[in-house]
Design an enzyme around this catalytic site. Sequence first.
Site, PDB file in Angstrom:
ATOM      1  CD  GLU A 116      -2.856  -1.381   0.186  1.00  0.00           C
ATOM      2  OE1 GLU A 116      -2.911  -0.502  -0.704  1.00  0.00           O
ATOM      3  OE2 GLU A 116      -3.566  -2.391   0.176  1.00  0.00           O
ATOM      4  CG  HIS A 139      -4.374   0.127   5.839  1.00  0.00           C
ATOM      5  ND1 HIS A 139      -5.736   0.290   5.715  1.00  0.00           N
ATOM      6  CD2 HIS A 139      -4.101  -1.127   5.402  1.00  0.00           C
ATOM      7  CE1 HIS A 139      -6.252  -0.827   5.213  1.00  0.00           C
ATOM      8  NE2 HIS A 139      -5.286  -1.697   5.013  1.00  0.00           N
ATOM      9  CG  HIS A 141      -7.284  -5.069   8.017  1.00  0.00           C
ATOM     10  ND1 HIS A 141      -6.594  -6.191   7.594  1.00  0.00           N
ATOM     11  CD2 HIS A 141      -7.010  -4.100   7.103  1.00  0.00           C
ATOM     12  CE1 HIS A 141      -5.935  -5.919   6.467  1.00  0.00           C
ATOM     13  NE2 HIS A 141      -6.157  -4.654   6.152  1.00  0.00           N
ATOM     14  CD  GLU A 169     -13.593  12.787  25.379  1.00  0.00           C
ATOM     15  OE1 GLU A 169     -12.471  12.324  25.149  1.00  0.00           O
ATOM     16  OE2 GLU A 169     -13.812  13.754  26.122  1.00  0.00           O
ATOM     17  CG  HIS A 210      -9.267  -3.422   2.914  1.00  0.00           C
ATOM     18  ND1 HIS A 210      -8.586  -3.807   1.788  1.00  0.00           N
ATOM     19  CD2 HIS A 210      -8.314  -3.315   3.893  1.00  0.00           C
ATOM     20  CE1 HIS A 210      -7.293  -3.955   2.064  1.00  0.00           C
ATOM     21  NE2 HIS A 210      -7.116  -3.653   3.339  1.00  0.00           N
TER      22      HIS A 210
HETATM   23  O1  2HA Z   1      -1.386  -6.524   3.458  1.00  0.00           O
HETATM   24  O2  2HA Z   1      -3.486  -4.412   4.881  1.00  0.00           O
HETATM   25  O3  2HA Z   1      -4.235  -3.534   2.513  1.00  0.00           O
HETATM   26  C1  2HA Z   1      -1.513  -5.375   4.173  1.00  0.00           C
HETATM   27  C2  2HA Z   1      -2.813  -4.731   3.940  1.00  0.00           C
HETATM   28  C3  2HA Z   1      -3.233  -4.479   2.568  1.00  0.00           C
HETATM   29 ZN    ZN Z   2      -5.429  -3.690   4.476  1.00  0.00          ZN
END
Ligand code: 2HA
Ligand code: ZN
Length: 270
Positions: A116, A139, A141, A169, A210
């Site tokens: 990414e 980033h 999940h 908050e 995602h």
């Molecule tokens: O592999 O989170 O979006 C890592 C990730 C891809």
């Molecule tokens: Zn990801």
Amino acid sequence: MKDLLKAPFMVEMIRTVTNMYDHGWDERNGGNVSLMLSEAEVREYLNPDHPVRTIPTGFSAPELDGACFLVTGTGKYFKNVQYAPEINLGIVRLRDQGTQADLLWGFEDGGRFTSEFPAHMMSHVARLKADPENRVVMHCHPANLLAMTYVHSLDEREFTRTLWQMCTECIVVFPDGVNVLPWMLCGTNEIGEATADKMKTARLVVWSQHGIYGAGKDLDETFGLIETAEKAAEIYMKIAHLPRVNTITDEEMHLLEQRFGVRAREGYLS
Ligand code: 2HA
Ligand code: ZN
């Protein structure tokens, strides 16, 4: 030269990705983080004029020419970073309009930065324009934010308002709200460009089905931003199937704006 593994930015990165893993946000190789470093900071620990190797980035980002980043590696597990930072992390410096990245340290098994990387670098460009202090793109999940994208409207105003209503908050922590991308193929320049475009107006960008992107001035702030949104999504997933008899009203949101000196995203409150 000082010991790179004792550098405050390295220690903080290792602590942060470990904490992200412990929160359940980064199963297997999920998630990626990039932290912009100043060249002066880097020079205390290594000589940036002697790269280990050069990795083509596959995109151009002239604004980032010469910029250095500590970044997580592709296919690497956050779980393992604390035990082998020199394999799972790398420090790169961009050159040639951002089309090439000189590897200055790390990825010692021959690895490379996160798949990414385009979304990260393009998001840095967008956030630096909005806030020159921005240093971090993150980033991951988180389960409840992800779950929410299956059952809630993806309209950005609606999505943001729901999160704001879940904890008092929230509007203080992310008054700019949450932008939302539909499902898109990850790891591409296209999702990178779309994410960066969404980053122009908010520091949080949901990738439907995602995960989420966050941006901020340091690792702690960015972690806290995602943590707060994820907490709100958790409340939502606990109550979404129940009749709602109370909420935080727009009038109360305006009181929060005044009390904490923040301005909610234009048009998001009535
Ligand atoms: O592999 O989170 O979006 C890592 C990730 C891809
Ligand atoms: Zn990801």
